[in-house]
Design a protein around this motif. Structure first.
Motif, short mmCIF file in Angstrom:
data_model
loop_
_atom_site.label_atom_id
_atom_site.label_comp_id
_atom_site.label_asym_id
_atom_site.label_seq_id
_atom_site.Cartn_x
_atom_site.Cartn_y
_atom_site.Cartn_z
N GLU A 24 0.83 -1.20 0.00
CA GLU A 24 0.00 0.00 0.00
C GLU A 24 0.87 1.25 0.00
O GLU A 24 0.55 2.25 -0.65
N ASN A 25 1.99 1.23 0.74
CA ASN A 25 2.89 2.39 0.75
C ASN A 25 3.51 2.63 -0.61
O ASN A 25 3.68 3.78 -1.04
N ILE A 26 3.87 1.56 -1.30
CA ILE A 26 4.40 1.71 -2.65
C ILE A 26 3.35 2.31 -3.57
O ILE A 26 3.63 3.18 -4.40
N MET A 27 2.10 1.83 -3.43
CA MET A 27 1.01 2.36 -4.24
C MET A 27 0.79 3.84 -3.94
O MET A 27 0.57 4.65 -4.85
N GLY A 28 0.86 4.21 -2.66
CA GLY A 28 0.70 5.61 -2.27
C GLY A 28 1.81 6.48 -2.81
O GLY A 28 1.58 7.60 -3.29
N LYS A 46 -2.40 2.52 13.28
CA LYS A 46 -1.29 2.97 12.46
C LYS A 46 -1.83 3.71 11.25
O LYS A 46 -2.85 3.33 10.70
N SER A 47 -1.15 4.78 10.87
CA SER A 47 -1.58 5.50 9.67
C SER A 47 -1.05 4.79 8.44
O SER A 47 0.07 4.28 8.43
N CYS A 48 -1.86 4.73 7.41
CA CYS A 48 -1.50 4.06 6.17
C CYS A 48 -1.84 5.02 5.03
O CYS A 48 -2.99 5.47 4.93
N LEU A 49 -0.85 5.37 4.22
CA LEU A 49 -1.08 6.33 3.14
C LEU A 49 -2.03 5.74 2.10
O LEU A 49 -1.77 4.67 1.55
N ASP A 50 -3.10 6.46 1.85
CA ASP A 50 -4.13 6.01 0.91
C ASP A 50 -3.76 6.46 -0.50
O ASP A 50 -3.59 7.65 -0.75
N TRP A 51 -3.63 5.51 -1.43
CA TRP A 51 -3.14 5.86 -2.77
C TRP A 51 -4.12 6.71 -3.56
O TRP A 51 -3.73 7.50 -4.41
N GLU A 65 -6.64 8.79 -2.13
CA GLU A 65 -6.95 10.04 -1.45
C GLU A 65 -5.69 10.86 -1.15
O GLU A 65 -5.79 12.03 -0.81
N ARG A 66 -4.52 10.23 -1.24
CA ARG A 66 -3.23 10.87 -0.96
C ARG A 66 -3.15 11.34 0.49
O ARG A 66 -2.41 12.27 0.82
N ARG A 67 -3.93 10.73 1.37
CA ARG A 67 -3.92 11.04 2.80
C ARG A 67 -4.00 9.73 3.55
O ARG A 67 -4.16 8.67 2.95
N SER A 68 -3.91 9.81 4.86
CA SER A 68 -3.83 8.58 5.66
C SER A 68 -5.21 8.04 6.02
O SER A 68 -6.15 8.79 6.29
N HIS A 69 -5.29 6.70 6.05
CA HIS A 69 -6.44 6.03 6.64
C HIS A 69 -5.94 5.17 7.81
O HIS A 69 -4.74 5.12 8.06
N LEU A 70 -6.86 4.54 8.52
CA LEU A 70 -6.52 3.83 9.75
C LEU A 70 -6.22 2.36 9.50
O LEU A 70 -7.07 1.62 9.01
#
Length: 227
Positions: free
Chosen positions: A84-88, A171-176, A178-183
Motif C-alpha cells: 500500500e505504501n508503494i502504491m501511495g 497505524k496511519s497508512c497512506l491512501d493511494w 486520497e493521498r492522505r492517511s487512513h486507519l
C-alpha cells in the motif's frame, strides 16, 4: 560485496507488471488460487506459477493448501503495508494506471486495504476520530485516547484485547487514491470487521470495493461526520 538489506531483490519482485497485478489482487485480503491470480495478471497459469514461486521465496506471499488446492495470500500485514505504501508513493508522484470503468468510483469510495478500510471512507473515519479526540495524531503516530476507548467500547470493540497482538493497535497508512492517511493496525481491522459483521457493508465479489448498504451508509456517516 555491499552489506545490508537487499532492496534490489524486493524491488525486482514488485517491479514486474504481472507480479504487481497479482499482488494488487491479493490486497483484498482473500486467498486466491494460481488460476485466479493468472487471470488478474493476464498471463497463463504456468507463467503465474513461476511468478508466485518467486514471490513466495522472497517472503512476500504465503501458500495455503486445502485438499488438492493451493491458495496464495500476502505473507503478513507487513507485506500489505509495504504494498500500500508503494502504491501511495507511486500515486503521489503521478505514476497512475488509468482503467476507467464502473468499479473505479466504488474503489475510490471504500475498499479493502489488506484487512482494513481504505478510500474516501477510510480517510473520513480516521479524520473524524482525530477531530473529536478519540485518536491522537502527530502526523505519523496514532494513539487511542481514553475517550476513544470508551467510544469504541460502546461499538462493541474491546481495545484492550487488540493491544495484545504483535501488530500496532492503530497505524496511519497512506491512501493511494486520497493521498492522505487512513486507519490501519488491529483497530482498523476490527472496525472493518464490525461494519461487515453487522451488515453495514459487504465485500464486492468482483473487486476490493466495500459496498455499504443504505442503512449502513447512514450509520457510518452519522458516526463519522465530515469535518
Amino acid at each position: 560485496m555491499k552489506e545490508g538489506p537487499d532492496i534490489a531483490r524486493i524491488g525486482m519482485l514488485f517491479g514486474d507488471p504481472a507480479r504487481a497485478n497479482m499482488l494488487t489482487a491479493l490486497m483484498g485480503g482473500q486467498a486466491l488460487t494460481a488460476t485466479e491470480l493468472a487471470q488478474a495478471a493476464g498471463v497463463t497459469v504456468q507463467t503465474a506459477s513461476s511468478h508466485l514461486s518467486k514471490l513466495e521465496e522472497g517472503g512476500i506471499l504465503a501458500q495455503r493448501k486445502q485438499g488438492r488446492h493451493r491458495y496464495f495470500t500476502l505473507a503478513d500485514a507487513a507485506a500489505g503495508t509495504l504494498l500500500e505504501n508503494i502504491m501511495g508513493f507511486a500515486a503521489s508522484r503521478g505514476h497512475l494506471r488509468h482503467r476507467p470503468g464502473p468499479k473505479d468510483p466504488a474503489l475510490r469510495k471504500a475498499r479493502v486495504c489488506y484487512d482494513h478500510l481504505a478510500g474516501d471512507y477510510g480517510v473520513r473515519m480516521l479524520d473524524s476520530f482525530v477531530a473529536r479526540g478519540a485518536i491522537e495524531s502527530d502526523g505519523e503516530n496514532l494513539a487511542v485516547t481514553e475517550d476513544g476507548r470508551a467510544e469504541l467500547g460502546a461499538l462493541g470493540i474491546d481495545v484492550a484485547s487488540l493491544t495484545s497482538n504483535r501488530r500496532p493497535l492503530c497505524k496511519s497508512c497512506l491512501d493511494w487514491s486520497e493521498r492522505r492517511s487512513h486507519l490501519a493496525g488491529t483497530l482498523g481491522k476490527a472496525l472493518l470487521a464490525h461494519f461487515l459483521e453487522n451488515g453495514w457493508a459487504l465485500r464486492s465479489s468482483e473487486s476490493r470495493a466495500v459496498l455499504f448498504t443504505p442503512d449502513g451508509e447512514r450509520k457510518f456517516l452519522s458516526l463519522f461526520p465530515a469535518g
